[in-house]
Design a protein around this motif. Structure first.
Motif, PDB file in Angstrom:
ATOM      1  N   PRO A   1       0.828  -1.216   0.000  1.00 37.25           N
ATOM      2  CA  PRO A   1       0.000   0.000   0.000  1.00 37.25           C
ATOM      3  C   PRO A   1       0.864   1.268   0.000  1.00 37.25           C
ATOM      4  O   PRO A   1       1.946   1.297   0.585  1.00 37.25           O
ATOM      5  CB  PRO A   1      -0.781  -0.111   1.316  1.00 37.25           C
ATOM      6  CG  PRO A   1      -0.651  -1.523   1.761  1.00 37.25           C
ATOM      7  CD  PRO A   1       0.607  -2.051   1.175  1.00 37.25           C
ATOM      8  N   SER A   2       0.366   2.299  -0.641  1.00 41.66           N
ATOM      9  CA  SER A   2       1.098   3.562  -0.730  1.00 41.66           C
ATOM     10  C   SER A   2       1.418   4.135   0.643  1.00 41.66           C
ATOM     11  O   SER A   2       2.504   4.672   0.861  1.00 41.66           O
ATOM     12  CB  SER A   2       0.307   4.589  -1.537  1.00 41.66           C
ATOM     13  OG  SER A   2       0.203   4.178  -2.865  1.00 41.66           O
ATOM     14  N   ALA A   3       0.491   4.019   1.576  1.00 39.95           N
ATOM     15  CA  ALA A   3       0.723   4.555   2.922  1.00 39.95           C
ATOM     16  C   ALA A   3       1.934   3.884   3.570  1.00 39.95           C
ATOM     17  O   ALA A   3       2.734   4.547   4.232  1.00 39.95           O
ATOM     18  CB  ALA A   3      -0.515   4.355   3.786  1.00 39.95           C
ATOM     19  N   LEU A   4       2.093   2.591   3.358  1.00 37.17           N
ATOM     20  CA  LEU A   4       3.236   1.878   3.923  1.00 37.17           C
ATOM     21  C   LEU A   4       4.534   2.308   3.245  1.00 37.17           C
ATOM     22  O   LEU A   4       5.564   2.455   3.906  1.00 37.17           O
ATOM     23  CB  LEU A   4       3.033   0.364   3.791  1.00 37.17           C
ATOM     24  CG  LEU A   4       4.108  -0.526   4.404  1.00 37.17           C
ATOM     25  CD1 LEU A   4       4.271  -0.211   5.892  1.00 37.17           C
ATOM     26  CD2 LEU A   4       3.757  -1.988   4.208  1.00 37.17           C
TER      27      LEU A   4
ATOM     28  N   ILE B   1       7.631   3.892   5.344  1.00 38.88           N
ATOM     29  CA  ILE B   1       8.992   3.360   5.295  1.00 38.88           C
ATOM     30  C   ILE B   1       9.979   4.481   4.975  1.00 38.88           C
ATOM     31  O   ILE B   1      11.026   4.604   5.610  1.00 38.88           O
ATOM     32  CB  ILE B   1       9.090   2.214   4.271  1.00 38.88           C
ATOM     33  CG1 ILE B   1       8.323   0.985   4.784  1.00 38.88           C
ATOM     34  CG2 ILE B   1      10.542   1.860   3.979  1.00 38.88           C
ATOM     35  CD1 ILE B   1       8.136  -0.095   3.739  1.00 38.88           C
ATOM     36  N   THR B   2       9.627   5.314   4.018  1.00 43.04           N
ATOM     37  CA  THR B   2      10.490   6.437   3.655  1.00 43.04           C
ATOM     38  C   THR B   2      10.685   7.377   4.840  1.00 43.04           C
ATOM     39  O   THR B   2      11.808   7.793   5.136  1.00 43.04           O
ATOM     40  CB  THR B   2       9.882   7.212   2.463  1.00 43.04           C
ATOM     41  OG1 THR B   2       9.697   6.309   1.381  1.00 43.04           O
ATOM     42  CG2 THR B   2      10.780   8.353   2.038  1.00 43.04           C
ATOM     43  N   GLY B   3       9.607   7.688   5.533  1.00 43.37           N
ATOM     44  CA  GLY B   3       9.709   8.552   6.712  1.00 43.37           C
ATOM     45  C   GLY B   3      10.532   7.922   7.816  1.00 43.37           C
ATOM     46  O   GLY B   3      11.310   8.595   8.496  1.00 43.37           O
ATOM     47  N   GLY B   4      10.371   6.616   8.008  1.00 47.26           N
ATOM     48  CA  GLY B   4      11.144   5.918   9.036  1.00 47.26           C
ATOM     49  C   GLY B   4      12.633   5.930   8.742  1.00 47.26           C
ATOM     50  O   GLY B   4      13.461   6.138   9.640  1.00 47.26           O
TER      51      GLY B   4
END
Length: 193
Positions: free
Chosen positions: A141-144, A148-151
């Motif tokens: 999913p796009s939200a995931l 991941i990018t933010g993490g």
């Protein structure tokens, strides 16, 4: 009325189809320089990260050269073979995982860990060739993907802050609450994250 692209202006333009794509050679050269300047930090951060795990004589210089050669080779292959203007460089998140988790925390010898990295690279190519990689990426999913990018960004921020001495690795005491997020009804209290 359809508009046709102007004819290529040079062999470089003809090979890469720059004019057909609606760009110019000078614009692509500026974009390439901008991309290089944006990514050049990797040349200095990657050896510093991997140098924590890989202990060889003159490690920083060797890792810097390896990083530069790998990035240049990947970028040239992407441009010359695939004809895409994508720069390639070592993945900093995976390098941090390799150095800090696999080698330093799990105590796997760095030579063995690099063997595992090679095997995973071969498997990645095989999965790409048979189309499984694309199916996996499309199923996330796009939200995931954004999470991941933010993490990864948050991890690098904390690593850089600790390296520069701006932030202690020790968490604040439990009573260290801060006031943040002003609201109409007053401040909302939030703990350190």
């Amino acid at each position: 009325m359809t508009q046709t692209a102007p004819p290529p202006t040079s062999g470089l333009d003809r090979y890469f189809g720059i004019t057909q794509s609606g760009s110019t050679v000078s614009r692509e050269l500026r974009a390439g320089l901008t991309t290089f300047l944006t990514m050049s930090y990797i040349l200095f951060v990657n050896p510093q990260v991997l140098g924590n795990a890989i202990h060889v004589p003159n490690a920083f210089v060797q890792l810097l050269m390896t990083t530069a050669i790998a990035a240049a080779f990947g970028s040239f292959m992407m441009g010359l073979v695939a004809k895409y203007p994508f720069a390639q460089a070592p993945g900093m998140g995976l390098n941090a995982f390799f150095a800090f988790t696999v080698v330093l925390t799990m105590k796997v010898p760095w030579e063995t860990a690099l063997g595992a990295v090679f095997i995973s690279g071969v498997l990645f190519v095989l999965l790409s060739v048979i189309g499984v990689r694309q199916a996996i990426v499309q199923s996330i999913p796009s939200a995931l993907k954004f999470a991941i990018t933010g993490g990864i960004g948050r991890f690098w921020r904390s690593w850089a802050s600790r390296t520069r001495g701006w932030w202690s690795a020790t968490p604040p005491p439990s009573w260290a609450w801060v006031r943040c997020f002003p609201r109409r009804s007053g401040w909302r209290w939030s703990a350190w994250s």
